[in-house]
Design a protein around this motif. Structure first.
Motif, PDB file in Angstrom:
ATOM      1  N   PHE A  46       0.830  -1.197   0.000  1.00 30.04           N
ATOM      2  CA  PHE A  46       0.000   0.000   0.000  1.00 30.04           C
ATOM      3  C   PHE A  46       0.871   1.255   0.000  1.00 30.04           C
ATOM      4  O   PHE A  46       0.587   2.218  -0.717  1.00 30.04           O
ATOM      5  N   SER A  71       2.085   1.847  -3.416  1.00 32.22           N
ATOM      6  CA  SER A  71       1.032   2.415  -4.260  1.00 32.22           C
ATOM      7  C   SER A  71       0.911   3.924  -4.055  1.00 32.22           C
ATOM      8  O   SER A  71       0.787   4.687  -5.019  1.00 32.22           O
ATOM      9  N   THR A 101      -8.166   3.628  -3.575  1.00 33.93           N
ATOM     10  CA  THR A 101      -7.105   2.624  -3.463  1.00 33.93           C
ATOM     11  C   THR A 101      -7.259   1.842  -2.158  1.00 33.93           C
ATOM     12  O   THR A 101      -7.150   0.614  -2.131  1.00 33.93           O
ATOM     13  N   TRP A 105     -10.368  -0.504  -2.342  1.00 27.72           N
ATOM     14  CA  TRP A 105     -10.101  -1.723  -3.121  1.00 27.72           C
ATOM     15  C   TRP A 105      -9.163  -2.663  -2.361  1.00 27.72           C
ATOM     16  O   TRP A 105      -9.314  -3.884  -2.442  1.00 27.72           O
ATOM     17  N   ALA A 106      -8.206  -2.105  -1.635  1.00 25.09           N
ATOM     18  CA  ALA A 106      -7.321  -2.952  -0.826  1.00 25.09           C
ATOM     19  C   ALA A 106      -8.136  -3.705   0.223  1.00 25.09           C
ATOM     20  O   ALA A 106      -7.901  -4.893   0.470  1.00 25.09           O
ATOM     21  N   LEU A 129      -8.465  -7.754   0.393  1.00 26.49           N
ATOM     22  CA  LEU A 129      -8.100  -8.487   1.611  1.00 26.49           C
ATOM     23  C   LEU A 129      -9.219  -9.438   2.030  1.00 26.49           C
ATOM     24  O   LEU A 129      -8.958 -10.584   2.418  1.00 26.49           O
ATOM     25  N   ASP A 163      -7.129   5.130   4.577  1.00 24.12           N
ATOM     26  CA  ASP A 163      -6.668   3.936   3.876  1.00 24.12           C
ATOM     27  C   ASP A 163      -5.911   3.004   4.810  1.00 24.12           C
ATOM     28  O   ASP A 163      -6.075   1.783   4.740  1.00 24.12           O
ATOM     29  N   VAL A 209      -6.944  -0.782   5.510  1.00 26.75           N
ATOM     30  CA  VAL A 209      -6.043  -1.914   5.297  1.00 26.75           C
ATOM     31  C   VAL A 209      -5.876  -2.723   6.583  1.00 26.75           C
ATOM     32  O   VAL A 209      -5.921  -3.963   6.563  1.00 26.75           O
TER      33      VAL A 209
END
Length: 126
Positions: free
Chosen positions: A2, A5, A30, A33-34, A38, A88, A92
């Motif tokens: 991540f 990215s 982003t 979508w991560a 997962l 994010d 994650v």
């Protein structure tokens, strides 16, 4: 990955001359979508076909309209990039914890033959 990215998105902004302050929505997507990926990887080795069907339905039924809606209806600069990066990271980490829980929940189920069947046949013939 991540962090890589985010680093690549920063480099892309610098090279293309875009303002990094306008990239908050893209960074947030982003992370979303991560999170989804997962969750997918927490289930796919046990229920491959079902998880692929659910993933495609989610991507095309929810993901694309959400991406289009965020692109057209959220003004640039609405989400600050640092807020998006923190969100994010939370996504994650939360996705990782849920993925671990799903893996523990489905531990007793056998591995999907759709995933490992062809590899096992090749290994036995060698």
């Amino acid at each position: 990955m991540f962090g890589w990215s985010i680093f690549l998105q920063v480099i892309s902004c610098v090279i293309s001359g875009k303002n990094f302050a306008d990239q908050g929505v893209k960074l947030l997507m982003t992370g979303m979508w991560a999170f989804v990926i997962l969750l997918f990887t927490g289930v796919c080795y046990k229920f491959f076909v079902v998880s692929m069907i659910v993933m495609y339905i989610f991507m095309f039924g929810v993901g694309m309209p959400l991406e289009i809606g965020l692109h057209f209806f959220i003004p640039k600069g609405f989400i600050h990039p640092l807020v998006a990066i923190v969100a994010d990271i939370v996504l994650v980490l939360t996705g990782g914890v849920i993925q671990y829980g799903l893996m523990k929940l489905f531990y007793k189920f056998p591995l999907s033959k759709a995933v490992f069947g062809a590899a096992a046949k090749r290994g036995m013939n060698a």
